[in-house]
Design an enzyme around this catalytic site. Structure first.
Site, short mmCIF file in Angstrom:
data_model
loop_
_atom_site.label_atom_id
_atom_site.label_comp_id
_atom_site.label_asym_id
_atom_site.label_seq_id
_atom_site.Cartn_x
_atom_site.Cartn_y
_atom_site.Cartn_z
N GLU A 120 -6.69 -35.57 5.65
CA GLU A 120 -5.55 -36.29 6.10
C GLU A 120 -5.44 -37.19 7.46
O GLU A 120 -4.51 -37.75 7.63
CB GLU A 120 -4.47 -35.13 6.29
CG GLU A 120 -3.95 -34.52 5.01
CD GLU A 120 -3.22 -33.18 4.92
OE1 GLU A 120 -2.72 -32.71 3.94
OE2 GLU A 120 -3.05 -32.77 5.90
N GLY B 167 3.37 -30.11 -2.50
CA GLY B 167 3.46 -30.10 -4.36
C GLY B 167 5.02 -30.51 -4.53
O GLY B 167 6.12 -30.23 -3.90
N ILE C 13 2.36 -22.71 -3.87
CA ILE C 13 3.08 -22.64 -4.91
C ILE C 13 2.57 -22.73 -6.09
O ILE C 13 2.08 -24.16 -6.55
CB ILE C 13 4.64 -23.46 -4.81
CG1 ILE C 13 5.22 -22.90 -3.49
CG2 ILE C 13 5.61 -23.13 -5.90
CD1 ILE C 13 5.64 -21.41 -3.22
N MET D 172 3.03 -26.16 3.82
CA MET D 172 2.81 -24.94 4.39
C MET D 172 3.06 -25.38 5.80
O MET D 172 2.75 -24.42 6.66
CB MET D 172 1.43 -24.39 4.22
CG MET D 172 1.13 -24.13 2.54
SD MET D 172 -0.46 -23.46 2.53
CE MET D 172 -0.65 -23.00 0.72
N GLU D 173 3.37 -26.56 6.46
CA GLU D 173 3.63 -26.69 7.71
C GLU D 173 4.72 -27.42 8.40
O GLU D 173 5.03 -27.18 9.47
CB GLU D 173 2.37 -27.70 8.12
CG GLU D 173 1.01 -27.17 8.05
CD GLU D 173 0.48 -27.36 6.58
OE1 GLU D 173 -0.47 -26.47 6.06
OE2 GLU D 173 0.91 -28.46 5.88
N ASP E 217 0.15 -32.67 -6.46
CA ASP E 217 0.16 -31.91 -7.74
C ASP E 217 2.10 -31.41 -8.08
O ASP E 217 2.64 -31.73 -7.15
CB ASP E 217 -0.28 -30.54 -7.48
CG ASP E 217 0.19 -29.86 -6.49
OD1 ASP E 217 0.77 -28.89 -6.70
OD2 ASP E 217 -0.42 -29.73 -5.27
#
Length: 234
Positions: free
Chosen positions: A17, A82, A158, A178-179, A202
């Site tokens: 990233e 996701g 997830i 997650m952030e 995804d």
């Protein structure tokens, strides 16, 4: 649009990233603190500091606070997520309207899911001017494939269709990662504008083992294009 931001913080959670930033930012220095390396430089004439936070809310929170302590006056978070909204597909872009921690759950004590007990705010609104810049950049590069939406964050990858359905129907999420909400909370506590930009890698539905690795690099490239465009138009 011309902004008043003088020093821009850019965070990615993974190497993919921020790898392109290393290639395009005119570096002027770097420093390491709390195990995180911060690279300083010029990007399209703007002063920037960028770094890889690492995965998870604690890493993101520490990283964000150190950026703010170092003098940035806005924070851009870029990366992959996701998709939770069933209308989103791999490669689509979510620009945060707000961020919420989906794994903050004190419902047995009567608090709503996602609500931080004894705190007035548990969902943090992204800065309107940064959202506008991000949406405009997304539309220039990926017309018809970007949305504003709620970014849900938790220290969980997830991979359950039932969980995805709950995150969408119960919490109104567009995507899960997650952030973002940790960054958002720290920025809000410091009164620093932020926006989270996520490219869908995804569907967060159990199929990630098939497409996550393949699309992470592509999605990261797409995120970089948006950041690059935003900086040029600030």
């Amino acid at each position: 649009m011309t902004s008043n931001f003088k020093k821009i913080g850019i965070i990615g959670a993974m190497v993919e990233e921020i790898e392109l930033l290393h290639q395009h930012v005119e570096k002027t220095g770097s420093f390491t603190k709390a195990g995180i390396t911060y690279v300083e430089g010029k990007f399209h004439g703007r002063e920037v500091v960028f770094c890889k936070s690492g995965v998870g809310k604690v890493n993101a929170a520490v990283c964000t606070q150190l950026l703010i302590d170092g003098g940035v006056d806005c924070v851009l978070f870029t990366g992959v997520a996701g998709a939770v909204d069933p209308d989103l597909n791999i490669g689509d872009i979510v620009v945060s309207s707000s961020c919420l921690q989906h794994d903050m759950d004190v419902t047995p004590l009567g608090f709503a899911r996602g609500h931080i007990p004894f705190q007035d705010v548990s969902e943090w609104q992204a800065d309107a001017s940064l959202v506008e810049l991000a949406i405009a950049a997304s539309e220039r590069h990926f017309p018809g494939r970007s949305v504003q939406g709620k970014v849900l964050s938790g220290d969980q990858f997830i991979a359950s269709r039932d969980t995805v359905r709950s995150l969408y129907e119960d919490l109104g999420g567009a995507c899960a990662e997650m952030e973002g909400a940790a960054l958002a909370q720290v920025c809000a506590m410091n009164e620093i504008p932020f926006v989270v930009i996520r490219a869908m890698s995804d569907k967060a539905d159990g199929s990630a083992h098939v497409n996550f690795a393949e699309f992470t690099v592509e999605a990261s490239v797409n995120s970089h294009k948006i950041i690059d465009d935003m900086i040029q138009h600030m």
